[in-house]
Design a protein around this motif. Structure first.
Motif, PDB file in Angstrom:
ATOM      1  N   PRO A   1      21.299  11.487  52.863  1.00 14.61           N
ATOM      2  CA  PRO A   1      22.146  11.891  53.988  1.00 14.61           C
ATOM      3  C   PRO A   1      21.818  13.298  54.474  1.00 14.61           C
ATOM      4  O   PRO A   1      21.514  14.187  53.674  1.00 14.61           O
ATOM      5  N   VAL A   2      21.856  13.486  55.772  1.00 13.85           N
ATOM      6  CA  VAL A   2      21.476  14.762  56.371  1.00 13.85           C
ATOM      7  C   VAL A   2      22.291  15.918  55.810  1.00 13.85           C
ATOM      8  O   VAL A   2      21.785  17.025  55.612  1.00 13.85           O
ATOM      9  N   ALA A   3      23.571  15.689  55.536  1.00 12.18           N
ATOM     10  CA  ALA A   3      24.450  16.762  55.086  1.00 12.18           C
ATOM     11  C   ALA A   3      24.250  17.133  53.621  1.00 12.18           C
ATOM     12  O   ALA A   3      24.774  18.163  53.161  1.00 12.18           O
ATOM     13  N   THR A   4      23.497  16.335  52.877  1.00  9.65           N
ATOM     14  CA  THR A   4      23.306  16.601  51.456  1.00  9.65           C
ATOM     15  C   THR A   4      22.367  17.784  51.246  1.00  9.65           C
ATOM     16  O   THR A   4      21.305  17.868  51.870  1.00  9.65           O
ATOM     17  N   ARG A   5      22.759  18.679  50.370  1.00 12.02           N
ATOM     18  CA  ARG A   5      21.921  19.839  50.047  1.00 12.02           C
ATOM     19  C   ARG A   5      20.643  19.376  49.357  1.00 12.02           C
ATOM     20  O   ARG A   5      20.679  18.476  48.520  1.00 12.02           O
ATOM     21  N   ARG A   6      19.522  19.986  49.706  1.00 15.78           N
ATOM     22  CA  ARG A   6      18.234  19.633  49.117  1.00 15.78           C
ATOM     23  C   ARG A   6      17.563  20.884  48.567  1.00 15.78           C
ATOM     24  O   ARG A   6      17.560  21.926  49.224  1.00 15.78           O
ATOM     25  N   ILE A   7      16.979  20.745  47.389  1.00 18.14           N
ATOM     26  CA  ILE A   7      16.245  21.852  46.772  1.00 18.14           C
ATOM     27  C   ILE A   7      14.865  21.329  46.383  1.00 18.14           C
ATOM     28  O   ILE A   7      14.740  20.442  45.533  1.00 18.14           O
ATOM     29  N   SER A   8      13.829  21.854  46.997  1.00 19.98           N
ATOM     30  CA  SER A   8      12.467  21.438  46.678  1.00 19.98           C
ATOM     31  C   SER A   8      11.920  22.293  45.537  1.00 19.98           C
ATOM     32  O   SER A   8      11.952  23.516  45.605  1.00 19.98           O
ATOM     33  N   VAL A   9      11.449  21.629  44.504  1.00 19.34           N
ATOM     34  CA  VAL A   9      10.884  22.349  43.355  1.00 19.34           C
ATOM     35  C   VAL A   9       9.457  21.864  43.110  1.00 19.34           C
ATOM     36  O   VAL A   9       8.986  21.804  41.979  1.00 19.34           O
ATOM     37  N   GLY A  10       8.781  21.491  44.172  1.00 25.89           N
ATOM     38  CA  GLY A  10       7.458  20.892  44.067  1.00 25.89           C
ATOM     39  C   GLY A  10       6.446  21.769  43.375  1.00 25.89           C
ATOM     40  O   GLY A  10       6.447  22.985  43.516  1.00 25.89           O
ATOM     41  N   LYS A  11       5.565  21.099  42.628  1.00 30.10           N
ATOM     42  CA  LYS A  11       4.465  21.777  41.951  1.00 30.10           C
ATOM     43  C   LYS A  11       3.174  21.071  42.327  1.00 30.10           C
ATOM     44  O   LYS A  11       3.149  19.870  42.560  1.00 30.10           O
ATOM     45  N   GLU A  12       2.086  21.820  42.355  1.00 32.53           N
ATOM     46  CA  GLU A  12       0.768  21.234  42.561  1.00 32.53           C
ATOM     47  C   GLU A  12      -0.237  22.026  41.743  1.00 32.53           C
ATOM     48  O   GLU A  12       0.028  23.159  41.343  1.00 32.53           O
ATOM     49  N   ALA A  13      -1.378  21.419  41.484  1.00 32.45           N
ATOM     50  CA  ALA A  13      -2.393  22.057  40.650  1.00 32.45           C
ATOM     51  C   ALA A  13      -2.760  23.426  41.198  1.00 32.45           C
ATOM     52  O   ALA A  13      -3.105  23.569  42.363  1.00 32.45           O
ATOM     53  N   GLY A  14      -2.653  24.444  40.348  1.00 34.32           N
ATOM     54  CA  GLY A  14      -3.035  25.797  40.740  1.00 34.32           C
ATOM     55  C   GLY A  14      -1.985  26.546  41.519  1.00 34.32           C
ATOM     56  O   GLY A  14      -2.166  27.715  41.847  1.00 34.32           O
ATOM     57  N   HIS A  15      -0.848  25.884  41.812  1.00 33.93           N
ATOM     58  CA  HIS A  15       0.185  26.569  42.592  1.00 33.93           C
ATOM     59  C   HIS A  15       1.551  26.021  42.191  1.00 33.93           C
ATOM     60  O   HIS A  15       2.020  25.039  42.743  1.00 33.93           O
ATOM     61  N   HIS A  16       2.165  26.657  41.224  1.00 32.85           N
ATOM     62  CA  HIS A  16       3.459  26.210  40.734  1.00 32.85           C
ATOM     63  C   HIS A  16       4.543  27.057  41.387  1.00 32.85           C
ATOM     64  O   HIS A  16       4.878  28.138  40.934  1.00 32.85           O
TER      65      HIS A  16
END
Length: 261
Positions: free
Chosen positions: A49-64
C-alpha cells in the motif's frame, strides 16, 4: 506502555508477483512498515500500500549501503515501537537470505518473529527457462552454493565436492565470480564443454538468459544485471529460447491488485 510488535521474515520469491504466496501478500498489506532488500522486484513492491512506510536496506557486491548489523538493529527498534514489520527478502528467507541470522538477533532481543517461505531463485529460474534441475537421465541431484561471501571475502568453496557430471550446480549471486568459478571447476576435472547458463532477473519482464559452455559462459554473460543465477550441468541442454513465456507487464491491473491509492 507500547505493546511490542512482530517481525515477519518474508520470502518475496524470484520476482513475478504471481509467485508470491497468499500469506506473504496478506502480511505485506497488513504491515506498518516494510523493510526490503534491493533485489525485491518493483512488481512485488507495487503490491505494498502506498501509505505504508518503506525502508530499503539493499546490499550489493562491493557496496553495502546498510550493514547487516544495522539491519538487525532496525528490525529490533521497529518491533519495540509496537509495529508490524514485514522484512521482505528476494527468494526464500532461509536460502542465502540471512533470515536465520536476523531471527537470532530478534530472539536475543525478545522480539516475536516468524518465517514466510518464498519460491527460491533456482526454482523460479528453472520453470522460467524450462531447465529441469533434476531431469531423469541428465542429473541425479542438485547442489546450491553461493558465489559471493560476506564482506567480499575470498570465495573458498569446497571446489572438489562441486565437480560431479551427474549433479546440477546452481550458484546464487554468481555474476561477479563466474569466471573464477568456471576456472576452479575445470581445474578439478569438469570439462570445459559442460553446459552452463546464466539467468538474470528470472521470472520478470527483465529476464535475460545466456547459455554456452563452461569455458566461455563468463564472457558471454558479461553485462547481465543482478540478480544473476549461474547454472552448470547437462540439464542446461533442455533450454529452448522462447519455450517459456515471461510474465506480462500489466499483471497488477489485470488482477486488480494495484497498490492502494
Amino acid at each position: 506502555m507500547t505493546q511490542q510488535g512482530k517481525v515477519h521474515l518474508i520470502g518475496a520469491g524470484p520476482g513475478d508477483p504471481e509467485l508470491l504466496t497468499c500469506k506473504a501478500l496478506r502480511l505485506l498489506r497488513e504491515a506498518d512498515v516494510v523493510v526490503q532488500d534491493r533485489l525485491v522486484s518493483p512488481e512485488i513492491m507495487a503490491l505494498v500500500p502506498v501509505a505504508t512506510r518503506r525502508i530499503s536496506v539493499g546490499k550489493e557486491a562491493g557496496h553495502h549501503c546498510v550493514p547487516q548489523e544495522r539491519i538487525n538493529e532496525i528490525l529490533v527498534t521497529l518491533a519495540r515501537q509496537g509495529l508490524r514489520v514485514a522484512r521482505l527478502k528476494g527468494g526464500d528467507p532461509l536460502i542465502f537470505g540471512r533470515g536465520s541470522e536476523e531471527a537470532e538477533e530478534l530472539a536475543a532481543a525478545g522480539i516475536a518473529y516468524d518465517y514466510v517461505p518464498g519460491i527460491t531463485a533456482a526454482q523460479g529460474a528453472a520453470c522460467a527457462t524450462g531447465v529441469a534441475l533434476t531431469h531423469r537421465g541428465l542429473a541425479t541431484g542438485v547442489r546450491y552454493v553461493t558465489g559471493h561471501r560476506a564482506k567480499d571475502a575470498e570465495l573458498d568453496l569446497d571446489w572438489d565436492s562441486l565437480v560431479s557430471p551427474d549433479t546440477t550446480l546452481v550458484v546464487y549471486m554468481g555474476a561477479a565470480n563466474m569466471a573464477r568459478i568456471a576456472v576452479e571447476l575445470m581445474a578439478r576435472g569438469l570439462p570445459g564443454t559442460t553446459r552452463a547458463m546464466a539467468v538474470a532477473s528470472a521470472t520478470t519482464p527483465r529476464q535475460r538468459v545466456v547459455t554456452g559452455r563452461l569455458d566461455s559462459i563468463a564472457g558471454r554473460a558479461e553485462g547481465l544485471s543482478a540478480p544473476v543465477l549461474f547454472v552448470v550441468g547437462a540439464v542446461v541442454s533442455l533450454y529452448r529460447e522462447g519455450a517459456c513465456g515471461l510474465p506480462v507487464s500489466d499483471w497488477l491491473e489485470r488482477h486488480g491488485l494495484a497498490a492502494d491509492a
